[in-house]
Design a protein around this motif. Structure first.
Motif, short mmCIF file in Angstrom:
data_model
loop_
_atom_site.label_atom_id
_atom_site.label_comp_id
_atom_site.label_asym_id
_atom_site.label_seq_id
_atom_site.Cartn_x
_atom_site.Cartn_y
_atom_site.Cartn_z
N ARG A 198 -3.34 -8.74 2.91
CA ARG A 198 -3.36 -8.25 1.53
C ARG A 198 -2.48 -7.02 1.35
O ARG A 198 -2.14 -6.65 0.23
N PHE A 199 -2.13 -6.37 2.46
CA PHE A 199 -1.28 -5.18 2.38
C PHE A 199 0.21 -5.52 2.29
O PHE A 199 1.03 -4.63 2.08
N ILE A 210 -7.53 -3.02 -1.87
CA ILE A 210 -7.11 -4.24 -1.17
C ILE A 210 -7.42 -5.43 -2.07
O ILE A 210 -8.45 -6.07 -1.95
N ARG A 253 0.83 -1.20 0.00
CA ARG A 253 0.00 0.00 0.00
C ARG A 253 0.87 1.25 0.00
O ARG A 253 1.90 1.32 0.66
#
Length: 271
Positions: free
Chosen positions: A200-201, A219, A190
């Motif tokens: 997911r980051f 995301i 991110r």
């Protein structure tokens, strides 16, 4: 056999000796084709070697972060460096605290703890992952290519006052139940934050030629499930995980209420 006339008379000339040292066009094309074949065979090996070198550089950076974190905790009574905090109205991140460098260009926060960071306008130092092509800027990776585990603690009001505040509260090293499985920091995907509170980051940049080409503004699930994120754990050792491995982590103790994709980040930590 051909003959040549010299001062000594007629002298036999061996077959082929009458040619100079020049290549014919066909011979030149054959050489070029052979070179092209060799290059095509070597390119995958060179690419693999380059990715391995980038991976080593990334892991060395994470090792430095683990050491800097331990130094910070030793100087701060055992408190783990927070992901976010606010000081005199200014947002401060773990990167600023461990490096001593003010992200917005203000006065430094002391000498730091060993993290090498020069600010958001210079892509250099410990916070640079060699596998990430995007440079630091105001809107993209202002704190670098790595993110801290948000669940180790943050003083940012958004997290400290939300529904998961018991998970986000600042912690001491004594709150780490299992340092060998508790993640301290890792590759970040991110652009807009210095921390990771959902797997997911993580930036899954290593292990494949495609790397992590997701849109960091959303995301999303990484497309290449073989790619891995490098991590440093709270005991200082370096490891890695794929998205699938991280997502499928079983719910740790005291994790009721956490999203499933936060289980990996909560493992080894106490409230």
């Amino acid at each position: 056999m051909k003959h040549a006339v010299t001062g000594a008379g007629i002298v036999p000339v061996p077959h082929g000796a009458q040619r100079g040292g020049n290549f014919t066009l066909i011979e030149l094309l054959v050489v070029i084709a052979v070179i092209a074949i060799l290059v095509s065979m070597l390119m995958p090996a060179l690419g693999k070697a380059r990715r391995a070198a980038y991976d080593i550089g990334c892991r060395n950076n994470l090792k430095t972060m683990g050491t800097a974190s331990a130094m910070y905790s030793g100087e701060q009574g055992g408190w783990i460096v927070p992901a976010h905090m606010t000081y005199e109205g200014t947002e401060i991140t773990w990167v600023n605290l461990l490096s001593g460098v003010h992200v917005w260009g203000g006065n430094p926060f002391g000498s730091g703890s060993g993290l090498v960071y020069f600010g958001r306008d210079r892509t250099a130092g410990t916070q640079v992952c060699p596998s990430e092509p995007v440079k630091f800027s105001v809107s993209r990776f202002p704190n670098g290519h790595y993110g801290i585990n948000t669940y180790l603690g943050t003083c940012n009001s958004y997290f400290a006052n939300g529904s998961l505040k018991e998970f986000y509260r600042c912690k001491k090293q004594s709150s780490i139940r299992r340092p060998s499985v508790a993640v301290f920091a890792g590759d970040l995907s991110r652009w807009d934050g210095p921390h990771v509170n959902n797997v997911r980051f993580f930036g899954y940049r290593h292990g494949t030629s495609t790397g992590d080409d997701r849109d960091p503004s959303a995301i999303e699930v990484p497309a290449d499930k073989r790619a891995a994120a490098n991590l440093v754990f709270c005991d200082g050792h370096i490891g890695k995980t794929t998205y699938i491995e991280a997502r499928e982590t079983a719910a740790p103790p005291d994790s009721d209420g956490l999203p499933a994709e936060a289980n990996f980040l909560w493992q080894g930590i106490n409230k």
